[in-house]
Design an enzyme around this catalytic site. Structure first.
Site, PDB file in Angstrom:
ATOM      1  NE  ARG A 112      -3.526  -0.192   2.741  1.00 16.45           N
ATOM      2  CZ  ARG A 112      -3.994  -0.680   3.897  1.00 16.45           C
ATOM      3  NH1 ARG A 112      -3.637  -0.158   5.051  1.00 16.45           N
ATOM      4  NH2 ARG A 112      -4.832  -1.699   3.904  1.00 16.45           N
ATOM      5  NE  ARG A 145      -1.710   1.988   9.268  1.00 12.17           N
ATOM      6  CZ  ARG A 145      -2.489   0.905   9.082  1.00 12.17           C
ATOM      7  NH1 ARG A 145      -3.368   0.862   8.097  1.00 12.17           N
ATOM      8  NH2 ARG A 145      -2.388  -0.132   9.888  1.00 12.17           N
ATOM      9  CE  LYS A 186      -5.479  -0.506  11.179  1.00 10.26           C
ATOM     10  NZ  LYS A 186      -6.530  -1.154  10.352  1.00 10.26           N
ATOM     11  CE  LYS A 214      -7.048   3.315   9.233  1.00 11.75           C
ATOM     12  NZ  LYS A 214      -8.078   2.421   8.711  1.00 11.75           N
ATOM     13  CB  CYS A 262     -13.714  -3.887   2.149  1.00 16.43           C
ATOM     14  SG  CYS A 262     -14.236  -5.559   2.571  1.00 16.43           S
ATOM     15  CB  CYS A 298      -8.913  -9.442   3.073  1.00 15.91           C
ATOM     16  SG  CYS A 298      -8.966  -8.883   4.781  1.00 15.91           S
ATOM     17  CB  CYS A 331     -14.426  -9.187   8.475  1.00 19.76           C
ATOM     18  SG  CYS A 331     -13.199  -7.903   8.740  1.00 19.76           S
ATOM     19  CB  CYS A 342     -11.776  -1.970   5.112  1.00 16.70           C
ATOM     20  SG  CYS A 342     -10.703  -2.837   6.257  1.00 16.70           S
TER      21      CYS A 342
HETATM   22 FE1  SRM Z   1      -8.670  -1.895   6.511  1.00 19.63          FE
HETATM   23  C1  SRM Z   1      -7.160  -4.427   8.142  1.00 19.63           C
HETATM   24  C2  SRM Z   1      -7.995  -3.301   3.568  1.00 19.63           C
HETATM   25  C3  SRM Z   1      -9.476   1.015   4.993  1.00 19.63           C
HETATM   26  C4  SRM Z   1     -10.241  -0.851   9.369  1.00 19.63           C
HETATM   27  N1  SRM Z   1      -7.680  -3.563   5.960  1.00 19.63           N
HETATM   28  C5  SRM Z   1      -7.095  -4.467   6.785  1.00 19.63           C
HETATM   29  C6  SRM Z   1      -6.297  -5.503   5.995  1.00 19.63           C
HETATM   30  C7  SRM Z   1      -4.879  -5.045   5.924  1.00 19.63           C
HETATM   31  C8  SRM Z   1      -6.393  -6.956   6.501  1.00 19.63           C
HETATM   32  C9  SRM Z   1      -5.349  -7.391   7.484  1.00 19.63           C
HETATM   33  O1  SRM Z   1      -5.412  -7.005   8.659  1.00 19.63           O
HETATM   34  O2  SRM Z   1      -4.483  -8.172   7.093  1.00 19.63           O
HETATM   35  C10 SRM Z   1      -7.029  -5.400   4.630  1.00 19.63           C
HETATM   36  C11 SRM Z   1      -6.194  -5.773   3.405  1.00 19.63           C
HETATM   37  C12 SRM Z   1      -7.078  -6.450   2.386  1.00 19.63           C
HETATM   38  C13 SRM Z   1      -6.434  -6.625   1.068  1.00 19.63           C
HETATM   39  O3  SRM Z   1      -6.264  -7.791   0.648  1.00 19.63           O
HETATM   40  O4  SRM Z   1      -6.138  -5.642   0.399  1.00 19.63           O
HETATM   41  C14 SRM Z   1      -7.582  -3.999   4.685  1.00 19.63           C
HETATM   42  N2  SRM Z   1      -8.600  -1.226   4.633  1.00 19.63           N
HETATM   43  C15 SRM Z   1      -8.389  -1.998   3.541  1.00 19.63           C
HETATM   44  C16 SRM Z   1      -8.695  -1.239   2.262  1.00 19.63           C
HETATM   45  C17 SRM Z   1      -7.797  -1.623   1.105  1.00 19.63           C
HETATM   46  C18 SRM Z   1     -10.181  -1.453   1.926  1.00 19.63           C
HETATM   47  C19 SRM Z   1     -10.599  -1.023   0.539  1.00 19.63           C
HETATM   48  O5  SRM Z   1     -11.281  -1.835  -0.065  1.00 19.63           O
HETATM   49  O6  SRM Z   1     -10.297   0.079   0.095  1.00 19.63           O
HETATM   50  C20 SRM Z   1      -8.521   0.201   2.782  1.00 19.63           C
HETATM   51  C21 SRM Z   1      -7.106   0.681   2.674  1.00 19.63           C
HETATM   52  C22 SRM Z   1      -6.951   2.030   3.279  1.00 19.63           C
HETATM   53  C23 SRM Z   1      -5.631   2.694   3.040  1.00 19.63           C
HETATM   54  O7  SRM Z   1      -5.342   2.977   1.887  1.00 19.63           O
HETATM   55  O8  SRM Z   1      -4.926   2.975   4.008  1.00 19.63           O
HETATM   56  C24 SRM Z   1      -8.890   0.027   4.248  1.00 19.63           C
HETATM   57  N3  SRM Z   1      -9.591  -0.178   7.093  1.00 19.63           N
HETATM   58  C25 SRM Z   1      -9.930   0.862   6.275  1.00 19.63           C
HETATM   59  C26 SRM Z   1     -10.874   1.725   6.932  1.00 19.63           C
HETATM   60  C27 SRM Z   1     -11.534   2.951   6.327  1.00 19.63           C
HETATM   61  C28 SRM Z   1     -10.766   4.204   6.638  1.00 19.63           C
HETATM   62  O9  SRM Z   1      -9.694   4.155   7.234  1.00 19.63           O
HETATM   63  O10 SRM Z   1     -11.257   5.275   6.278  1.00 19.63           O
HETATM   64  C29 SRM Z   1     -11.104   1.178   8.184  1.00 19.63           C
HETATM   65  C30 SRM Z   1     -12.105   1.700   9.236  1.00 19.63           C
HETATM   66  C31 SRM Z   1     -11.660   2.909   9.939  1.00 19.63           C
HETATM   67  C32 SRM Z   1     -10.846   2.554  11.139  1.00 19.63           C
HETATM   68  O11 SRM Z   1      -9.661   2.260  10.995  1.00 19.63           O
HETATM   69  O12 SRM Z   1     -11.403   2.535  12.244  1.00 19.63           O
HETATM   70  C33 SRM Z   1     -10.287  -0.016   8.280  1.00 19.63           C
HETATM   71  N4  SRM Z   1      -8.662  -2.498   8.439  1.00 19.63           N
HETATM   72  C34 SRM Z   1      -9.426  -1.986   9.442  1.00 19.63           C
HETATM   73  C35 SRM Z   1      -9.252  -2.786  10.621  1.00 19.63           C
HETATM   74  C36 SRM Z   1      -9.954  -2.567  11.987  1.00 19.63           C
HETATM   75  C37 SRM Z   1      -9.236  -1.588  12.823  1.00 19.63           C
HETATM   76  C38 SRM Z   1      -9.817  -1.467  14.204  1.00 19.63           C
HETATM   77  O13 SRM Z   1      -9.666  -0.437  14.831  1.00 19.63           O
HETATM   78  O14 SRM Z   1     -10.402  -2.440  14.699  1.00 19.63           O
HETATM   79  C39 SRM Z   1      -8.354  -3.828  10.275  1.00 19.63           C
HETATM   80  C40 SRM Z   1      -7.853  -4.956  11.178  1.00 19.63           C
HETATM   81  C41 SRM Z   1      -6.809  -4.489  12.131  1.00 19.63           C
HETATM   82  O15 SRM Z   1      -6.303  -3.376  12.089  1.00 19.63           O
HETATM   83  O16 SRM Z   1      -6.485  -5.311  12.996  1.00 19.63           O
HETATM   84  C42 SRM Z   1      -8.019  -3.626   8.886  1.00 19.63           C
HETATM   85 FE1  SF4 Z   2     -10.652  -7.440   4.976  1.00 22.87          FE
HETATM   86 FE2  SF4 Z   2     -12.527  -7.021   6.767  1.00 22.87          FE
HETATM   87 FE3  SF4 Z   2     -11.165  -4.974   5.785  1.00 22.87          FE
HETATM   88 FE4  SF4 Z   2     -12.881  -6.195   4.268  1.00 22.87          FE
HETATM   89  S1  SF4 Z   2     -13.386  -5.102   6.146  1.00 22.87           S
HETATM   90  S2  SF4 Z   2     -10.786  -5.650   3.673  1.00 22.87           S
HETATM   91  S3  SF4 Z   2     -12.732  -8.276   4.934  1.00 22.87           S
HETATM   92  S4  SF4 Z   2     -10.328  -6.568   7.020  1.00 22.87           S
END
Ligand code: SRM
Ligand code: SF4
Length: 562
Positions: free
Chosen positions: A73, A142, A204, A206, A424, A430, A469, A473
């Site tokens: 990323r 981030r 993380k 943001k 997502c 993922c 899940c 995201c």
């Molecule tokens: Fe996310 C983890 C994809 C935005 C909350 N996110 C992941 C992972 C890395 C899975 C992992 O833990 O191994 C996913 C990778 C999937 C893949 O195969 O690409 C993933 N997140 C994404 C993306 C690519 C979704 C998308 O379809 O666009 C977004 C990439 C953002 C970026 O460029 O930096 C993405 N993730 C978000 C957002 C939205 C936002 O930030 O505006 C959230 C919710 C906001 C937040 O953070 O509260 C988000 N991602 C999570 C979480 C839960 C965090 C938490 O506080 O519980 C995880 C899991 C974790 O961190 O343990 C996670």
């Molecule tokens: Fe993966 Fe869950 Fe984020 Fe979707 S919402 S990309 S399933 S970690």
């Protein structure tokens, strides 16, 4: 009392400022994977180890290790890149990734399917066009979001500049990335991380900057938010927000999504001091025992908002003024052409769920390459996983629109709900996915569109978001309809967002399969079509009709049923 820190804290502390044993892991040709500790450290360098989940069983049956590859990323504040950079991004995706580029909900791009041996060449190739992946992932700040579609070019340029400066200011200072990937000279003497310290943040972090009335960055869902306050074109300062976040664990009532609180107003010159102070409070007060409770939203719940504000003010050396009044009116992208005050044009394209690829049915990747070949302005990735061709002179509008039309990149012909919706990544890459999202949502939407059509509400945009899940995201908890994966083919149905990102939705039905989900939506759309007030949005209707209760205090009552 002996308090156990989370094992990740020890990995960070022992990593010698994010070096770990990444060099050794990379040199090990016997496996496509990194050592377990390095899989944690690699995130700070912008990449995750994954394996193709579609191939897991097959590989196991052949007694082979999982088919490991990496997701990388990039860091791209405000989603801005030049046509030259796009051409490099495109070439690298085709040659060293899985042939696609994934635009993300945080305005950057990801590559999937990178083999271990290709990681270093890939990082070097994007570095040649001045793109890095430092802090793309990991327990640091981030990618910084910023409204990407200017109407006032002066104000927008100024706010975007702050997004860039915040991103730079909060970058880890370690030279590990340069040493390991770019063959930089090892640092002589000691290193330090003035903002983060050697264990970085507990989790993380943001940051987003919004320019009202557009809340396309979903500013309230970020740990730290800056809402631009302007008089005409002049930036007066920012309302500061803190403590937003989406991630939840199913059925764990100690976790919840949360919208950020308002801390107050500051003039622009205090921006970096406040950003650093908020980060440092989270560094020192965040939970380092349970990663599930380590985000800033929980820190603020524990400390209390008043104490948190006092601590931020003390560290930043500022006094917050009362927040200024702002009005947000929309949450999604503005498709099509928009003209700014300097007479330059910006075209928002439609990229379904952010996946840029050439497939037998579509040629998005070729289309964008063709546009990049002649475009003189820049590109901006949106928080809705779309792409803006920005800064187009009047004379080039028709050519660019022609290419976009030929490659099916224009929004026209799609339903307003499809245009307002995101999903997502989920399967197959993922590791957290419990259900499909990106691969399934477009087809499901087709049936939902038919239902909406049957009830005569097909002209009404409903903000719908699907995730595989509960991590959130695609920010599903601020959608009018959120579909949150629970198991294969099963989703929780959330209702009641306001379509502008200022209200959390709430669980309406649990664990629905496709048939149950469609039947439920059919019934809900029938009631909505019959009983809605003029102009009333679906999410507002769901709350007014009492289908769900608004969430007042997420820590108290988010998980309560209606
Ligand atoms: Fe996310 C983890 C994809 C935005 C909350 N996110 C992941 C992972 C890395 C899975 C992992 O833990 O191994 C996913 C990778 C999937 C893949 O195969 O690409 C993933 N997140 C994404 C993306 C690519 C979704 C998308 O379809 O666009 C977004 C990439 C953002 C970026 O460029 O930096 C993405 N993730 C978000 C957002 C939205 C936002 O930030 O505006 C959230 C919710 C906001 C937040 O953070 O509260 C988000 N991602 C999570 C979480 C839960 C965090 C938490 O506080 O519980 C995880 C899991 C974790 O961190 O343990 C996670
Ligand atoms: Fe993966 Fe869950 Fe984020 Fe979707 S919402 S990309 S399933 S970690």
């Amino acid at each position: 009392m002996d308090i156990k820190v989370n094992p990740n804290e020890l990995i960070k502390a022992d990593s010698h400022y994010l070096r770990g044993t990444l060099r050794e892991s990379m040199a090990d040709q016997a496996s496509g994977a990194l050592s377990p500790d390095d899989t944690q450290i690699s995130k700070f360098h912008g990449f995750y180890q994954q394996d193709d989940r579609d191939r897991r069983l097959d590989r196991r049956q052949q007694f082979l290790e999982p088919y490991y590859s990496f997701m990388l990323r990039a860091r791209l504040p405000g989603g801005v890149c030049t046509p030259r950079q796009w051409l490099a991004i495109d070439a690298v995706g085709r040659e060293l990734g899985n042939g696609s580029i994934r635009l993300t909900t945080r305005q950057t791009f990801q590559y999937h399917g990178i083999l271990k041996r290709n990681l270093k060449p890939l990082i070097q190739r994007i570095n040649r066009v001045m793109i890095d992946s430092i802090g793309g992932c990991g327990d640091v700040n981030r990618n910084v979001l910023c409204n990407p579609n200017p109407l006032s070019s002066t104000l927008h340029a100024e706010v975007y500049d702050w997004a860039r400066r915040i991103s730079e200011h909060l970058l880890p200072k370690t030279r590990a990335y340069h040493e390991i990937w770019l063959d930089g000279e090892p640092v002589a003497g000691g290193e330090s991380e003035p903002v983060y310290g050697e264990t970085y943040l507990p989790r993380k972090f943001k940051t987003a900057l919004a320019i009202p009335p557009h809340n396309d960055v979903d500013v309230y869902t970020n740990d730290l938010g800056f809402v631009a306050i302007a008089e005409g074109d002049e930036l007066l300062g920012f309302n500061i927000l803190a403590g937003g976040g989406m991630g939840v664990t199913h059925d764990d009532y100690s976790t919840f999504p949360r919208l950020a609180d308002e801390l107050g107003f500051i003039p622009p010159q205090q921006t970096l001091a406040v950003a650093e102070a908020v980060v440092s409070v989270q560094r020192d007060f965040g939970d380092r025992t349970s990663r599930r409770h380590a985000r800033l939203k929980y820190t603020i719940e524990r400390m209390g908002l008043a104490t948190f504000i006092t601590e931020v003010e003390r560290r930043a050396g500022v006094r917050f003024k009362p927040s200024r009044r702002v009005r947000f009116t929309s949450q999604g992208d503005r498709y099509g052409w928009v003209e700014d005050e300097r007479g330059r044009w910006h075209l928002t394209l439609y990229v379904e769920n952010g996946r840029v690829a050439d497939t037998p049915d579509a040629s998005l990747m070729s289309g964008l390459r063709e546009i990049a070949g002649i475009h003189q302005g820049d590109f901006r990735i949106t928080p809705g996983q779309n792409l803006i061709v920005a800064g187009v002179p009047e004379g080039q509008k028709a050519i660019i629109e022609g290419i976009a039309r030929r490659h099916d990149l224009l929004a026209e012909g799609r339903s307003p709900t499809r245009l307002a919706s995101i999903a997502c990544v989920a399967l197959p890459t993922c590791p957290q996915a419990m259900a499909e999202a990106e691969r399934y949502f477009p087809d499901l939407l087709e049936t939902i569109e038919e239902i909406a059509d049957r009830h005569g509400i097909d002209r009404q945009a409903i903000v719908m978001r699907m995730t595989g899940c509960p991590n959130g995201c695609a920010r599903p908890y601020v959608a009018e309809i959120g579909l949150v994966g629970r198991g294969p083919g099963r989703y929780n149905l959330q209702l009641g967002g306001d379509g502008i990102g200022l209200r959390l939705n709430r669980l309406y039905r649990k664990n629905l399969n496709e048939r149950e989900l469609l039947r439920t939506l059919d019934e809900l759309f029938r009631i909505y079509a019959g009983e809605r007030l003029p102009q009333e949005r679906f999410g507002d209707f769901a709350v007014r009709r009492g289908l769900v209760k608004p969430v007042i205090d997420p820590a108290e009552d988010y998980h309560e049923f209606p």
